[in-house]
Design an enzyme around this catalytic site. Structure first.
Site, PDB file in Angstrom:
ATOM      1  N   LYS A 237      30.223  87.351  58.983  1.00 13.63           N
ATOM      2  CA  LYS A 237      30.450  87.146  60.415  1.00 13.63           C
ATOM      3  C   LYS A 237      29.341  87.895  61.140  1.00 13.63           C
ATOM      4  CE  LYS A 237      33.948  87.165  63.985  1.00 13.63           C
ATOM      5  NZ  LYS A 237      33.062  87.642  65.041  1.00 13.63           N
ATOM      6  N   ARG A 242      26.372  82.710  69.556  1.00 15.27           N
ATOM      7  CA  ARG A 242      26.520  81.364  69.023  1.00 15.27           C
ATOM      8  C   ARG A 242      25.474  80.454  69.647  1.00 15.27           C
ATOM      9  NH1 ARG A 242      31.592  79.150  67.125  1.00 15.27           N
ATOM     10  NH2 ARG A 242      31.055  77.334  65.854  1.00 15.27           N
ATOM     11  N   ARG A 257      27.491  79.151  73.699  1.00 16.59           N
ATOM     12  CA  ARG A 257      28.900  78.950  73.401  1.00 16.59           C
ATOM     13  C   ARG A 257      29.633  78.205  74.520  1.00 16.59           C
ATOM     14  NH1 ARG A 257      32.647  83.178  70.437  1.00 16.59           N
ATOM     15  NH2 ARG A 257      34.652  82.448  71.123  1.00 16.59           N
ATOM     16  N   GLU A 285      24.175  81.126  64.617  1.00 18.37           N
ATOM     17  CA  GLU A 285      24.252  82.362  65.401  1.00 18.37           C
ATOM     18  C   GLU A 285      22.825  82.911  65.556  1.00 18.37           C
ATOM     19  OE1 GLU A 285      27.423  83.400  66.257  1.00 18.37           O
ATOM     20  OE2 GLU A 285      27.271  85.543  66.651  1.00 18.37           O
ATOM     21  N   PHE A 324      25.032  77.889  60.060  1.00 12.97           N
ATOM     22  CA  PHE A 324      26.167  77.730  59.153  1.00 12.97           C
ATOM     23  C   PHE A 324      26.761  76.333  59.185  1.00 12.97           C
ATOM     24  CE2 PHE A 324      27.446  80.610  62.671  1.00 12.97           C
ATOM     25  CZ  PHE A 324      28.222  79.732  63.417  1.00 12.97           C
ATOM     26  N   LYS A 404      38.856  84.063  60.918  1.00 12.41           N
ATOM     27  CA  LYS A 404      37.998  85.254  60.935  1.00 12.41           C
ATOM     28  C   LYS A 404      38.843  86.431  60.483  1.00 12.41           C
ATOM     29  CE  LYS A 404      38.646  85.397  65.887  1.00 12.41           C
ATOM     30  NZ  LYS A 404      38.136  85.108  67.183  1.00 12.41           N
TER      31      LYS A 404
END
Ligand code: AMP
Length: 572
Positions: A237, A242, A257, A285, A324, A404
């Site tokens: 993480k 983002r 985001r 990210e 990702f 998460k």
């Protein structure tokens, strides 16, 4: 703009939801694509669609001046009219009555004028604003000012605009909502629905897609249970921002985001994306990194929210994109493909710096997940993403396919040194506690943070009495108290801070329990805080970039056939 305003007035004139939807639906149906796009955005009380990183930057005084100039009314008169309405649009409508040219200005012209206002700087915004208002019918001016002030006040939520779009084109509102989840832009949603593009797995490059979100879990067992899978994927993480990257034929756009365009904030990504050699839509990210090391979030912050990034800043805080997910490749939408397939395609792109792949490792049991979590913590990350390899990409959803896993970094036993009176629901009780650890070298107590949460209302009431009784100094909103109440606090991270005498601040501290069993003498020390800081956040624990970048096929029975390698350990 007049038709728009008449429709707006009629919608505002009825309180019946169905009637609002019908009126608006009828209006939407009468429009061509471009006007439909504009009208849907304007009706939602926005001058621009969310994908354009645009704000008018117009203050209330500029609007007031323009209306004063056109209507030739003085401040007093304007204020009196305002008091009558307490609504900017209605005020403007009345103030301008009889003073404007009453032209029927098109939605396109209004859009152009709003853009001219946006790009003008400071005082130069006044001229295009005044020119626009002067041309309009007062009723249209009323609505333009509502749009400018982003307050329609006609009882129209975005949900109702969605319903009206459905009504206009004979599509169920649930379908409209699903499309809207992807586009995040009501204008784009309206046009897609009009053309029957209700296939939710469609993506259009340069039209941002809402981001898929993760649900929080606290234990590895809970992660397995909630995901209901035998095998899960884990990714670091990363603590950055983002970012969605769209690239085709040399054109590149980035979105944040909240779906705002942020291309100019990260020129190194925009410049290098054409080298990818494919039309792609990435989810990832942005991280700051220098000399092969990932930098702390606080360094990245210096790069955020900028329209122009100087070469100097680029040199000081360069960025990379850790990717990702892949949502579209060479014109093929991949939302419905399982994550493992999207990842396989992503790995096939052979990305190069500044594009990296998220570190991936799979887990088949909670204990394995715990071990990976501990490793990621060692590398200085606050948590772990747990993903279902079979899951599709569901825009805008906080589902169970992405979890998460976060846990408090540690707990410390501390003593309360000062307390503040609370606000709102906590008015009248002492609810905010500043706490300290012991500096073993000097024997003094040094503050390391302030906690607001963790106790029940009953406990806070009890503590209030206790603190009142042990107050050393009353400073009005705060009280210094005799250091005798010991608390166990949990927290997520530690920062250097000039705010507290200890030189550190615990982030997101919350009270786990009151430790009446523990004497103040035995609380944790400043050395322990430094030790935790060094261990998790000190220079050494920053993961070298090349290791983060490494593409790691899942071990064992991973879906990506590749050499069986032992789990890759990054860090010290
Ligand atoms: P939170 O902000 O705590 O809700 O966590 C979700 C955020 O973590 C996402 O919006 C991403 O910005 C970020 N993130 C970091 N690493 C990943 C990853 N590997 N996969 C998905 N999201 C990630």
């Amino acid at each position: 703009m007049l038709d728009f305003s008449r429709t707006g007035a009629a919608v505002g004139g009825t309180s019946a939801t169905l009637e609002k939807t019908r009126l608006l639906g009828e209006y939407f149906r009468s429009l061509n694509d471009d006007d439909l796009r504009r009208a849907a955005v304007f009706m939602s009380g926005r001058p621009f669609g969310p994908s354009k990183r645009r704000t008018l930057g117009l203050g209330w005084s500029a609007v007031s001046k323009a209306i004063g100039a056109i209507s030739r009314r003085n401040d007093e008169e304007l204020q009196e009219i305002f008091r009558k309405h307490s609504d900017l649009g209605n005020w403007a409508g009345e103030a301008l009555a009889g003073s404007t040219e009453n032209e029927d200005v098109s939605l396109e012209e209004v859009e152009q004028a709003l853009e001219a206002i946006r790009v003008a700087r400071g005082g130069a915004k006044a001229a295009p604003l005044e020119a626009l208002l002067r041309r309009l019918h007062p009723e249209a001016a009323r609505f333009v000012v509502k749009i400018i002030s982003t307050e329609m006040r006609i009882g129209l939520s975005e949900g109702l605009v969605e319903a009206a779009i459905g009504e206009a084109f004979g599509v169920a509102v649930t379908q409209v909502k699903r499309v809207h989840l992807i586009t995040g832009d009501i204008g784009e949603t309206a046009v897609r629905i009009k053309h029957g593009q209700i296939e939710t797995s469609t993506v259009t490059l340069f039209q941002p897609v809402r981001f898929m979100l993760a649900s929080p879990v606290e234990t590895a067992a809970e992660a397995f249970e909630r995901m209901g899978a035998d095998k899960v994927w884990t990714e670091e993480k990363y603590d950055g921002v983002r970012c969605q990257l769209h690239h085709a034929d040399g054109r590149v756009e980035l979105f944040s985001r909240d779906l705002k365009e942020t291309t100019s904030a990260f020129p190194e990504l925009a410049e290098n994306a054409p080298r990818i050699g494919h039309a792609v839509l990435f989810d990832g990210e942005v991280l700051a990194h220098r000399d092969g090391r990932v930098l702390r979030f606080f360094e990245l912050q210096r790069r955020l929210g900028r329209k122009v990034v100087t070469d100097e800043l680029r040199g000081q805080v360069p960025v990379v994109l850790v990717i990702f997910d892949l949502l579209s490749l060479d014109g093929r939408a991949l939302l419905d493909e399982p994550l493992e397939e999207r990842r396989r395609l992503l790995e096939g792109l052979a990305l190069q710096h500044p594009f990296l792949l998220a570190r991936l490792e799979d887990a088949t049991s909670p204990s394995e997940l715990d071990r990976i979590f501990a490793d990621t913590r060692e590398r200085g990350n606050e948590g772990l993403m747990v993903k279902d390899p079979k899951s599709p990409y569901t825009p805008g959803r906080r589902g169970l396919a992405w979890l998460k896993l976060k846990r408090p970094l540690a707990t410390l036993d501390v003593v309360v040194t000062a307390v503040d009176w609370g606000h709102g629901k906590r008015k009248g009780v002492l609810s905010d506690y500043t706490f300290a650890v012991k500096d073993a070298a000097t024997g003094r107590l040094v503050n390391v943070g302030k906690a607001y949460t963790g106790l029940t209302d009953a406990e806070i009431a009890e503590m209030t009495k206790r603190f009142l009784a042990i107050t050393l100094e009353d400073r009005g909103w705060a009280r210094l108290v005799k250091p005798e109440v010991v608390l166990e606090v949990a927290f997520d991270s530690i920062q250097h801070s000039g705010r507290h005498a200890s030189g550190y601040a615990l982030r997101f501290p919350r009270i786990v329990r009151i430790r009446d069993d523990k004497p103040v003498d035995e609380i944790d020390t400043l050395d322990r805080v430094s030790e935790l800081y060094e261990r998790y956040f000190g220079e050494r624990s920053e993961a070298p970039l090349s290791e983060i970048a490494e593409v790691k096929p899942p071990t064992r029975s991973g879906p990506l056939s590749g050499p069986d390698r032992p789990p890759h350990k990054v860090g010290r």
